[in-house]
Design a protein around this motif. Structure first.
Motif, PDB file in Angstrom:
ATOM      1  N   LEU A  69       3.275   8.305  -2.319  1.00 42.71           N
ATOM      2  CA  LEU A  69       1.909   7.417  -2.199  1.00 42.71           C
ATOM      3  C   LEU A  69       0.349   7.933  -3.415  1.00 42.71           C
ATOM      4  O   LEU A  69       0.780   8.647  -3.424  1.00 42.71           O
ATOM      5  N   ASP A  70       0.181   6.962  -3.523  1.00 36.89           N
ATOM      6  CA  ASP A  70      -0.043   7.332  -5.041  1.00 36.89           C
ATOM      7  C   ASP A  70      -1.377   6.312  -4.770  1.00 36.89           C
ATOM      8  O   ASP A  70      -1.648   4.976  -5.040  1.00 36.89           O
ATOM      9  N   SER A  87       5.223  12.942  -3.258  1.00 38.43           N
ATOM     10  CA  SER A  87       4.241  13.448  -4.452  1.00 38.43           C
ATOM     11  C   SER A  87       3.003  12.048  -3.763  1.00 38.43           C
ATOM     12  O   SER A  87       3.451  11.497  -2.936  1.00 38.43           O
ATOM     13  N   LEU A  88       1.967  13.173  -3.566  1.00 37.11           N
ATOM     14  CA  LEU A  88       0.686  12.924  -3.288  1.00 37.11           C
ATOM     15  C   LEU A  88      -0.724  13.019  -3.910  1.00 37.11           C
ATOM     16  O   LEU A  88      -0.994  13.810  -4.337  1.00 37.11           O
ATOM     17  N   ARG A  89      -0.712  11.614  -4.137  1.00 36.44           N
ATOM     18  CA  ARG A  89      -1.760  11.352  -5.250  1.00 36.44           C
ATOM     19  C   ARG A  89      -3.304  10.773  -4.781  1.00 36.44           C
ATOM     20  O   ARG A  89      -2.930   9.722  -4.047  1.00 36.44           O
ATOM     21  N   GLU A 126      10.888  -1.870   0.092  1.00 36.39           N
ATOM     22  CA  GLU A 126      10.993  -0.628  -0.191  1.00 36.39           C
ATOM     23  C   GLU A 126       9.330   0.071  -1.421  1.00 36.39           C
ATOM     24  O   GLU A 126      10.118   1.305  -1.731  1.00 36.39           O
ATOM     25  N   THR A 127       9.484  -0.552  -2.807  1.00 41.68           N
ATOM     26  CA  THR A 127       8.469  -0.034  -3.519  1.00 41.68           C
ATOM     27  C   THR A 127       7.448  -1.659  -3.448  1.00 41.68           C
ATOM     28  O   THR A 127       7.477  -2.565  -3.817  1.00 41.68           O
ATOM     29  N   LEU A 128       6.184  -0.984  -3.247  1.00 44.13           N
ATOM     30  CA  LEU A 128       4.643  -1.790  -3.649  1.00 44.13           C
ATOM     31  C   LEU A 128       3.904  -0.951  -4.430  1.00 44.13           C
ATOM     32  O   LEU A 128       3.452  -0.209  -3.812  1.00 44.13           O
ATOM     33  N   GLN A 129       3.371  -2.347  -5.499  1.00 44.01           N
ATOM     34  CA  GLN A 129       2.272  -1.579  -6.670  1.00 44.01           C
ATOM     35  C   GLN A 129       1.870  -2.916  -6.834  1.00 44.01           C
ATOM     36  O   GLN A 129       2.115  -3.723  -7.289  1.00 44.01           O
ATOM     37  N   PHE A 130       0.343  -1.767  -6.771  1.00 49.66           N
ATOM     38  CA  PHE A 130      -0.585  -2.749  -7.474  1.00 49.66           C
ATOM     39  C   PHE A 130      -1.453  -1.878  -8.399  1.00 49.66           C
ATOM     40  O   PHE A 130      -2.250  -0.482  -7.858  1.00 49.66           O
ATOM     41  N   LYS A 154       9.706   3.504   0.174  1.00 46.31           N
ATOM     42  CA  LYS A 154       9.777   4.645   0.519  1.00 46.31           C
ATOM     43  C   LYS A 154       8.375   5.008  -0.994  1.00 46.31           C
ATOM     44  O   LYS A 154       8.941   6.180  -1.187  1.00 46.31           O
ATOM     45  N   GLU A 155       7.805   4.071  -2.169  1.00 46.29           N
ATOM     46  CA  GLU A 155       7.401   4.037  -2.899  1.00 46.29           C
ATOM     47  C   GLU A 155       6.046   3.467  -2.511  1.00 46.29           C
ATOM     48  O   GLU A 155       5.557   1.921  -2.457  1.00 46.29           O
ATOM     49  N   ILE A 156       4.727   3.589  -2.627  1.00 47.78           N
ATOM     50  CA  ILE A 156       3.302   2.964  -2.705  1.00 47.78           C
ATOM     51  C   ILE A 156       2.798   3.039  -4.114  1.00 47.78           C
ATOM     52  O   ILE A 156       2.699   3.980  -3.765  1.00 47.78           O
ATOM     53  N   TYR A 157       2.155   2.706  -4.571  1.00 47.54           N
ATOM     54  CA  TYR A 157       1.199   3.086  -5.557  1.00 47.54           C
ATOM     55  C   TYR A 157       0.245   1.855  -5.646  1.00 47.54           C
ATOM     56  O   TYR A 157       0.514   0.814  -6.409  1.00 47.54           O
TER      57      TYR A 157
END
Length: 351
Positions: A168-169, A191-193, A117-121, A142-145
């Protein structure tokens, strides 16, 4: 080691006939309680296999040293398991050390964690290459950073398939090319970054069809050009940051008396419109229009914006007297200077 002492004290309280039996049971329980084999592994075996492949694809970096195949992967650094299913639902790889040895592209195996549900690098300067296409398989995301890396290539169109996305960041990378219009299909986006990249082309007209109120839009520090789409009048995002691009024309579509937008920054573009005709929402907390080609006068309506904390209209072509009242006199001369013929407090008198 306190186990023998504990066992000895325990045996003194027993009759000789029970001593041997109870002594053995007590010490056996003690060993079980403090032995790692006493606890069954919660991590799903397939998820564990995928994580070890990711570690291998990253050339076994020190950052992932806790990823030991002999331990439960639900206890590994950067990983989180769902409390009930024990499937991996969060993979957050970040570093506070610029010299981290994690390098290379995002591994394709990332797409084989179906419950993510969350992926971050984050803050991984040696992370390179394009955004991995297999991420499109992670439909529960639900979240990509992916931020503060050296990831390059386009913003992928396949991200529009991840319809559960809320955040989406992709900021602070080396992404290039146009913004895909298909991103407007992400109806749950908050939020779209895409700021601090090398993106070109226009802001998609389709962004006006985001489900209301629409996501906060961070598109600053790119090379975007053309007009701000008129369709953006249809959405009411909390924050808009289009600063430091090459945008032209009218930005008044971003405003409106009935909107609830709090922060707008369109500074350092080539925008040209009559500010005196704009109706601003009273919800504004910060408004930055500096370094454009905006004409007209500052509208009296801005005196009704009670919570304005940031304001800058410097380096434009404004004229007339700064309206008295509200918070407009709370800002210093630097918020107003370098305009054609703007006057009144905090600038010099209009007389």
């Amino acid at each position: 080691m306190m186990y023998p002492t504990a066992c000895y004290k325990f045996q003194r309280s027993l009759t000789h006939s029970k001593m041997v039996t109870m002594y053995g049971i007590w010490c056996f329980i003690t060993v079980l309680l403090f032995s790692p084999v006493a606890f069954s592994e919660l991590c799903n075996p397939q998820d564990k296999k995928v994580l070890l492949q990711i570690k291998k694809d990253f050339n076994n970096p020190y950052l992932l040293a806790s990823w030991n195949p002999n331990t439960d992967c639900c206890n590994w650094y950067c990983v989180q398991c769902h409390p009930e299913t024990h499937r991996i639902n969060s993979l957050v790889i970040l570093s506070s050390v610029p010299q981290t040895n994690l390098s290379g592209p995002i591994p394709p195996s990332v797409g084989d964690l179906p419950f993510l549900e969350t992926l971050q690098f984050h803050k991984l300067p040696k992370l390179t290459g394009p955004i991995q296409p297999t991420i499109a398989k992670l439909t529960k995301l639900k979240e990509i950073y992916i931020s503060w890396t050296n990831v390059s290539g386009p913003v992928p169109d396949f991200l529009a398939r991840l319809t559960n996305l809320q955040f989406l960041d992709l900021s602070f990378n080396n992404l290039s090319g146009p913004i895909p219009s298909s991103l407007s299909q992400l109806s749950n986006l908050v939020s779209l970054r895409l700021d601090r990249n090398r993106l070109t082309g226009p802001i998609p007209e389709s962004f006006g069809s985001f489900k209301k109120p629409g996501p906060s839009l961070w598109l600053s520090h790119n090379q975007l050009s053309g007009p701000i789409p008129a369709s953006l009048a249809n959405i009411d995002p909390q924050r808009i940051d289009f600063s430091r691009n090459k945008l032209e024309g009218d930005a008044s579509v971003l405003f409106g008396r009935n909107k609830t937008t709090q922060i707008v920054d369109v500074s350092r573009n080539s925008l040209a419109f009559d500010l005196s005709k704009v109706e601003f929402p009273t919800s504004l907390i910060s408004l930055d229009l500096n370094h454009n080609q905006i004409t007209g006068s500052i509208p009296v309506g801005l005196t009704a914006v009670d919570f304005l904390q940031g304001f800058n209209v410097s380096y434009n072509r404004l004229c007339g007297e700064i309206p008295q009242g509200g918070r407009l006199q709370k800002f210093d001369v630097y918020s107003y200077f370098h305009n054609k013929c703007l006057c009144g407090s905090p600038l010099t008198s209009c007389k």
